[in-house]
Design a protein around this motif. Structure first.
Motif, PDB file in Angstrom:
ATOM      1  N   VAL A 159       1.402   2.364   5.935  1.00  0.00           N
ATOM      2  CA  VAL A 159       2.654   2.290   6.276  1.00  0.00           C
ATOM      3  C   VAL A 159       3.770   3.913   6.891  1.00  0.00           C
ATOM      4  O   VAL A 159       3.908   4.479   5.725  1.00  0.00           O
ATOM      5  N   GLU A 160       4.454   4.165   7.769  1.00  0.00           N
ATOM      6  CA  GLU A 160       5.116   5.452   8.537  1.00  0.00           C
ATOM      7  C   GLU A 160       5.696   4.882   8.997  1.00  0.00           C
ATOM      8  O   GLU A 160       5.913   3.716   9.529  1.00  0.00           O
ATOM      9  N   LYS A 161       7.378   6.003   8.321  1.00  0.00           N
ATOM     10  CA  LYS A 161       8.816   5.707   8.982  1.00  0.00           C
ATOM     11  C   LYS A 161       8.225   6.154  10.240  1.00  0.00           C
ATOM     12  O   LYS A 161       8.278   7.802  10.011  1.00  0.00           O
ATOM     13  N   LEU A 162       9.116   5.945  11.406  1.00  0.00           N
ATOM     14  CA  LEU A 162       9.335   6.735  12.594  1.00  0.00           C
ATOM     15  C   LEU A 162      10.251   6.923  12.474  1.00  0.00           C
ATOM     16  O   LEU A 162      10.737   8.116  13.401  1.00  0.00           O
ATOM     17  N   THR A 163      10.999   5.958  12.201  1.00  0.00           N
ATOM     18  CA  THR A 163      12.818   6.580  12.578  1.00  0.00           C
ATOM     19  C   THR A 163      13.747   5.846  12.136  1.00  0.00           C
ATOM     20  O   THR A 163      12.997   5.044  10.513  1.00  0.00           O
ATOM     21  N   SER A 164      15.640   5.688  12.081  1.00  0.00           N
ATOM     22  CA  SER A 164      15.667   5.043  10.064  1.00  0.00           C
ATOM     23  C   SER A 164      15.737   3.812  10.378  1.00  0.00           C
ATOM     24  O   SER A 164      15.795   3.171   9.128  1.00  0.00           O
ATOM     25  N   ASN A 165      14.979   3.717  11.904  1.00  0.00           N
ATOM     26  CA  ASN A 165      15.146   1.190  11.425  1.00  0.00           C
ATOM     27  C   ASN A 165      13.809   1.120  12.004  1.00  0.00           C
ATOM     28  O   ASN A 165      13.840  -0.070  12.179  1.00  0.00           O
ATOM     29  N   SER A 166      13.153   2.165  12.264  1.00  0.00           N
ATOM     30  CA  SER A 166      11.023   1.461  12.651  1.00  0.00           C
ATOM     31  C   SER A 166       9.979   2.497  11.577  1.00  0.00           C
ATOM     32  O   SER A 166      10.382   3.219  11.229  1.00  0.00           O
ATOM     33  N   ALA A 167       8.632   1.648  11.935  1.00  0.00           N
ATOM     34  CA  ALA A 167       7.905   1.772  10.823  1.00  0.00           C
ATOM     35  C   ALA A 167       7.118   1.223  11.939  1.00  0.00           C
ATOM     36  O   ALA A 167       6.380   0.212  12.561  1.00  0.00           O
ATOM     37  N   LYS A 168       5.994   2.399  11.780  1.00  0.00           N
ATOM     38  CA  LYS A 168       4.642   1.597  12.212  1.00  0.00           C
ATOM     39  C   LYS A 168       3.431   1.930  10.435  1.00  0.00           C
ATOM     40  O   LYS A 168       3.252   2.130  10.105  1.00  0.00           O
ATOM     41  N   VAL A 169       2.981   0.262  11.540  1.00  0.00           N
ATOM     42  CA  VAL A 169       1.574  -0.195  10.390  1.00  0.00           C
ATOM     43  C   VAL A 169       0.152  -0.057  11.430  1.00  0.00           C
ATOM     44  O   VAL A 169       0.323  -0.306  12.252  1.00  0.00           O
ATOM     45  N   THR A 170      -1.058   0.599  10.143  1.00  0.00           N
ATOM     46  CA  THR A 170      -1.718   0.678  10.994  1.00  0.00           C
ATOM     47  C   THR A 170      -3.139   0.141   9.672  1.00  0.00           C
ATOM     48  O   THR A 170      -3.017   0.130   8.224  1.00  0.00           O
ATOM     49  N   LEU A 171      -4.089  -0.428  10.473  1.00  0.00           N
ATOM     50  CA  LEU A 171      -5.254  -1.660  10.210  1.00  0.00           C
ATOM     51  C   LEU A 171      -6.427  -0.718   9.901  1.00  0.00           C
ATOM     52  O   LEU A 171      -6.524  -0.634  11.123  1.00  0.00           O
ATOM     53  N   ASP A 172      -6.712  -0.156   8.974  1.00  0.00           N
ATOM     54  CA  ASP A 172      -7.639   0.633   8.796  1.00  0.00           C
ATOM     55  C   ASP A 172      -9.556  -0.368   8.508  1.00  0.00           C
ATOM     56  O   ASP A 172      -9.974   0.245   7.457  1.00  0.00           O
ATOM     57  N   PHE A 173      -9.440  -1.310   8.877  1.00  0.00           N
ATOM     58  CA  PHE A 173     -10.653  -1.543   8.395  1.00  0.00           C
ATOM     59  C   PHE A 173     -10.778  -2.878   9.715  1.00  0.00           C
ATOM     60  O   PHE A 173     -10.640  -3.166  10.441  1.00  0.00           O
ATOM     61  N   ASP A 174     -11.696  -4.214   9.154  1.00  0.00           N
ATOM     62  CA  ASP A 174     -12.711  -4.722  10.019  1.00  0.00           C
ATOM     63  C   ASP A 174     -12.332  -5.896  10.128  1.00  0.00           C
ATOM     64  O   ASP A 174     -13.204  -6.224   8.422  1.00  0.00           O
ATOM     65  N   ASN A 175     -12.089  -7.312  10.126  1.00  0.00           N
ATOM     66  CA  ASN A 175     -12.139  -8.455   9.867  1.00  0.00           C
ATOM     67  C   ASN A 175     -12.892  -9.423  10.605  1.00  0.00           C
ATOM     68  O   ASN A 175     -12.759 -10.505  10.728  1.00  0.00           O
ATOM     69  N   SER A 176     -14.575  -8.727  10.896  1.00  0.00           N
ATOM     70  CA  SER A 176     -15.236  -9.623  11.336  1.00  0.00           C
ATOM     71  C   SER A 176     -15.426 -10.976  10.349  1.00  0.00           C
ATOM     72  O   SER A 176     -15.851 -11.303  11.071  1.00  0.00           O
ATOM     73  N   LYS A 177     -15.457 -10.791   9.129  1.00  0.00           N
ATOM     74  CA  LYS A 177     -16.217 -11.890   8.681  1.00  0.00           C
ATOM     75  C   LYS A 177     -15.249 -12.433   8.278  1.00  0.00           C
ATOM     76  O   LYS A 177     -15.333 -14.008   7.521  1.00  0.00           O
ATOM     77  N   ASP A 178     -13.603 -12.739   8.575  1.00  0.00           N
ATOM     78  CA  ASP A 178     -12.285 -13.193   7.939  1.00  0.00           C
ATOM     79  C   ASP A 178     -11.233 -13.377   8.452  1.00  0.00           C
ATOM     80  O   ASP A 178     -11.289 -12.085   9.329  1.00  0.00           O
ATOM     81  N   THR A 179     -10.334 -14.558   8.381  1.00  0.00           N
ATOM     82  CA  THR A 179      -8.252 -13.423   9.432  1.00  0.00           C
ATOM     83  C   THR A 179      -8.428 -12.637   7.953  1.00  0.00           C
ATOM     84  O   THR A 179      -9.112 -13.329   6.916  1.00  0.00           O
ATOM     85  N   ALA A 180      -7.381 -12.654   7.962  1.00  0.00           N
ATOM     86  CA  ALA A 180      -6.767 -10.990   7.550  1.00  0.00           C
ATOM     87  C   ALA A 180      -5.184 -11.562   7.809  1.00  0.00           C
ATOM     88  O   ALA A 180      -5.031 -12.384   8.939  1.00  0.00           O
ATOM     89  N   ASP A 181      -4.363 -12.063   6.752  1.00  0.00           N
ATOM     90  CA  ASP A 181      -2.846 -11.913   6.567  1.00  0.00           C
ATOM     91  C   ASP A 181      -1.836 -10.757   6.245  1.00  0.00           C
ATOM     92  O   ASP A 181      -2.433  -9.768   5.302  1.00  0.00           O
ATOM     93  N   VAL A 182      -0.555 -10.112   7.191  1.00  0.00           N
ATOM     94  CA  VAL A 182       0.349  -8.893   6.217  1.00  0.00           C
ATOM     95  C   VAL A 182       1.109  -9.803   6.410  1.00  0.00           C
ATOM     96  O   VAL A 182       1.872 -10.246   7.630  1.00  0.00           O
ATOM     97  N   TYR A 183       2.035  -9.360   5.304  1.00  0.00           N
ATOM     98  CA  TYR A 183       3.200  -9.782   4.882  1.00  0.00           C
ATOM     99  C   TYR A 183       4.484  -8.493   4.652  1.00  0.00           C
ATOM    100  O   TYR A 183       3.903  -7.213   4.207  1.00  0.00           O
TER     101      TYR A 183
END
Length: 787
Positions: A159-183
């Motif tokens: 998770v990286e802060k870009l501005t005071s009201n925005s952020a970037k979320v990077t997912l560095d894994f492979d979800n080929s075996k199952d679904t995934a949830d991000v909260y």
């Protein structure tokens, strides 16, 4: 018995052709084969290109869901707790390095908590950061996985802060075996005067990420109506009242920091000290609820600022302090204070005295001369619980022109009731009976009343009545009975089922036949106003005595779809009275009109000067005059009231007049004098049972009635006397005397003596408008006409 009654919540504001089908299916299959073949060809050509094209939103398989959406005020605040959202990612829809950005709307930015404004959360509800992101990778693995967890927890999410009201979320894994949830947990957010309405965070995903762009609601800004009020379980009473006040903060802390709510009762009422509050939601205790009573005013506040929206219930009670000022009806408290509320008044009870009432919300419109007519629903209601007493009654009396359907159908209806009952709050179990000789009064005897503390109601639904032909206007029911109710209530408006109209009203001459009058029309007021049931299909147009149809006129339907048949002018032995009849062969689907075209009349010399009035009768238009229980509707059958009537002509030439005469009759003698001239009759005047009898013929002649105006109809045994504009008819062996169409019941019957009709002289004088004088010494009767 308790006088309290819970009130309904007044404040909280459902031929199959085998070959044909085979051919059609064959064409369809061929068409589908062509379409599929084309699609396959296009897909084969496009496949290499698609492999080189980055996934778009259409190909992505992610969705967004708001898990928690709090309400916040529009005031400026730091580190506000907003909502949570869930990003659901379908299996095999992303690869390592997929990313998306989260942007807050204007007026919001990530909280100031050092360098930890955004970051990876440790759980789905972790509120450490301004934006805390938690990954639940399900059963996915990574090439550098840690066997115990199945993925590299340290690098799988960034998770990286870009501005005071925005952020970037990077997912560095492979979800080929199952679904995934991000909260996504939006906590410690700075708020600076946002606009009212939903607060939505925007999620932008790159086209190569395999994720879908979208937005998710994380809060709701509320600037007015910050506290919601409602009164539950209110009661109606004669002196003491209870209720439950429900208070709901729409934003945390709305009812604190010297904020309060005041409830002021109307004049005549005062509060008791309220009970202990119950906290339904929020983070305050019952002891934090502060309430103060000052006579008619209750002040409510919180001693602690809530960090979550608080919902509480407070038991209230109040009483009548001054009966002279307390007004019956809803007890409405006015709302004030320095906290904004969603209502300005609140009904907290209902004040009333012992008693009740009867009402009809929606009177219906029904047809005269018909049965099974539904009137408006009748509601019988207590003012407060305990008003009604066991075994006491409420009576509902119809006017003479109507009968309850059950009493129309049966002389002994018992407890039968054409309708249904709907009761609330224990005012049920009423026994039905009918009183009076004609059973016009419906009596309800209440049993087992007030099983509830609420004011009871009994609704009489779909009630049916029968009405007399000729009845029109309001159908009112008189209310009475030992429960103490009284008054009148309108249950329906009765209108004529059919109307009768004449195109003209010509002047006719007595003693002539084939005299034409204008068209006569019969018009239905509603569909099926002409009845065809129970063998009741006849329509009769009846003329007055001495007027007959010269021939059978044409009868036809000129509007609508009713059908008629069997037109006749047969009088069935009543040769002195005209009659046109026909039968309804099919009831109408739309209101219809029947026209009797240019009828011709014969007018006897017996007809008096004035209008010739035709009356519409018969069971098809006056059903209730011919059907129904005999005793309960006897007056309808005796009178055979017409459904409608109209003057179709007038008689302008009176019968020859009479001269001034004086006749003297002597008891026991056949000799009498007229204006001093001696004459002899066949029957002597005589006295019997204190009455003096005279032969009608000689008395009439003596009073100036010409012989041609003294008529006798053997078929009906009726004597007709015409004297000027008076037409008198006397039927032998009955006590009926008709004068110009009006029936008078005599106290003796007309009899014959030596084949002569004799009557007491009193009735002769009344029939011929004469005066009489009896000399007991000379045993003479002097009769003088008054012309």
């Amino acid at each position: 018995m308790s006088d309290k009654i819970r009130q309904k919540d007044k404040n909280n504001i459902s031929g199959y052709i085998q070959g044909g089908e085979k051919k059609v299916m064959t064409k369809f299959n061929k068409k589908m084969i062509n379409v599929l073949a084309t699609a396959t060809l296009v897909a084969g050509v496009a496949a290499p290109i698609a492999a080189l094209t980055a996934p778009t939103a259409i190909h992505a398989a992610s969705s967004y869901q708001s898990l928690f959406t709090p309400s916040i005020s529009s005031n400026q605040q730091d580190n506000a707790l907003l909502g949570r959202a869930k990003v659901s990612i379908s299996q095999a829809s992303i690869s390592k390095g997929a990313s998306f950005t989260v942007t807050l709307p204007k007026g919001f930015d990530f909280g100031k908590s050092g360098d930890l404004q955004v970051g990876r959360a440790t759980s789905a509800t972790d509120a450490t950061y301004g934006l805390g992101v938690y990954l639940d990778p399900q059963d996915n693995s990574d090439s550098d996985n840690i066997p115990a967890t199945g993925y590299n927890e340290a690098t799988a999410l960034k998770v990286e802060k870009l501005t005071s009201n925005s952020a970037k979320v990077t997912l560095d894994f492979d979800n080929s075996k199952d679904t995934a949830d991000v909260y996504l947990n939006f906590a410690n957010i700075n708020v600076s005067g946002p606009s009212n309405g939903p607060v939505k965070a925007t999620i932008d995903a790159s086209s190569a990420s395999g994720l879908t762009s979208g937005e998710v609601t994380i809060a709701n800004v509320v600037s007015s109506g910050q506290v919601s009020l409602s009164a539950l379980d209110t009661v109606s009473n004669t002196d003491n009242f209870t209720a439950t006040l429900k208070v709901k903060e729409q934003t945390a802390g709305a009812l604190a920091n010297n904020n309060n709510i005041k409830l002021k009762l109307p004049s005549g009422f005062k509060w008791n000290a309220p009970g202990s509050a119950s906290i339904l939601f929020g983070d305050i205790a019952s002891g934090d609820v502060v309430s103060k009573v000052d006579g008619d005013t209750l002040t409510l506040s919180l001693s602690k600022v809530s960090t979550k929206e608080t919902t509480l219930q407070l038991p209230l009670s109040f009483y009548v302090d001054d009966e002279t000022n307390a007004k019956e009806g809803d007890v409405t408290a006015s709302i004030s204070g320095n906290t904004t509320t969603d209502v300005s008044t609140l009904v907290v009870g209902n004040y009333g005295q012992i008693g009740g009432g009867v009402s009809v919300a929606t009177p219906t419109t029904i047809l005269a001369g018909h049965d099974e007519q539904k009137i408006g629903d009748i509601v019988i209601k207590e003012k407060v619980a305990g008003s009604f007493v066991n075994n006491r009654t409420v009576t509902l009396r119809l006017p003479e022109g109507a009968r309850w359907q059950s009493t129309f159908e049966s002389n002994t209806p018992g407890s039968n009731f054409a309708g249904s009952f709907e009761n609330t709050n224990g005012l049920g179990g009423a026994d039905v009976s009918y009183t009076d000789s004609d059973k016009r009064t419906l009596r309800l005897t209440f049993k087992n009343v007030n099983s509830s503390k609420d004011p009871g109601t009994l609704k009489l639904k779909n009630v049916e009545v029968a009405t007399q032909p000729g009845f029109s206007g309001d159908l009112n029911v008189d209310v009475a009975g030992s429960q103490g109710l009284s008054g009148t209530v309108k249950v329906a408006t009765v209108k004529q089922a059919v109307t009768l109209a004449a195109a003209s009203k010509p002047t006719l001459t007595i003693g002539l036949g084939d005299q034409q009058v204008g068209d006569i029309t019969i018009t239905e007021a509603a569909k099926e106003a002409f009845v065809k049931k129970d063998g009741s299909r006849e329509v009769i147009l009846e003329l007055p005595t001495g007027v007959r149809f010269a021939s059978t006129p044409e009868v036809k339907v000129t509007a609508g779809d009713v059908k008629v048949k069997s037109v006749s002018t047969d009088t069935y032995g009543e040769s002195n009275k005209g009659r046109l009849s026909f039968y309804i062969d099919s009831e109408s689907a739309t209101p219809s009109t029947i026209t009797i075209s240019a009828p011709k009349l014969t007018v006897d010399r017996t007809v008096a000067q004035g209008d010739i009035v035709a009356k519409l009768k018969g069971s098809a238009v006056s059903y209730t005059a011919y059907k129904g229980a005999t005793d309960n509707t006897q007056n309808w059958k005796d009178n055979n009231t017409a459904a409608a009537e109209v003057a179709i002509a007038t008689v302008g030439t009176p019968a020859p007049g009479a001269t001034k005469t004086k006749a003297v009759f002597t008891l026991g003698s056949t000799s009498y004098t007229v204006n001093g001239e001696s004459k002899t009759s066949d029957v002597a005047a005589y006295a019997e049972n204190g009455r003096t009898y005279l032969p009608v013929r000689y008395a009439a002649e003596a009073l100036g009635v010409s012989p041609q105006n003294i008529l006798f109809d053997k078929a009906t045994s009726t004597v007709t006397l015409i004297k000027g504009d008076r037409v008198a008819q006397i039927k032998l062996n009955t006590n009926l005397l008709t004068i110009n169409g009006s029936v008078v019941r005599m106290d003796v019957k007309a009899v014959t003596n030596k084949n002569r009709t004799v009557l007491p002289i009193f009735w002769v004088s009344r029939a011929l408008d004469a005066s009489i004088n009896y000399d007991a010494t000379a045993k003479t009767v002097t009769v003088e006409n008054n012309n």
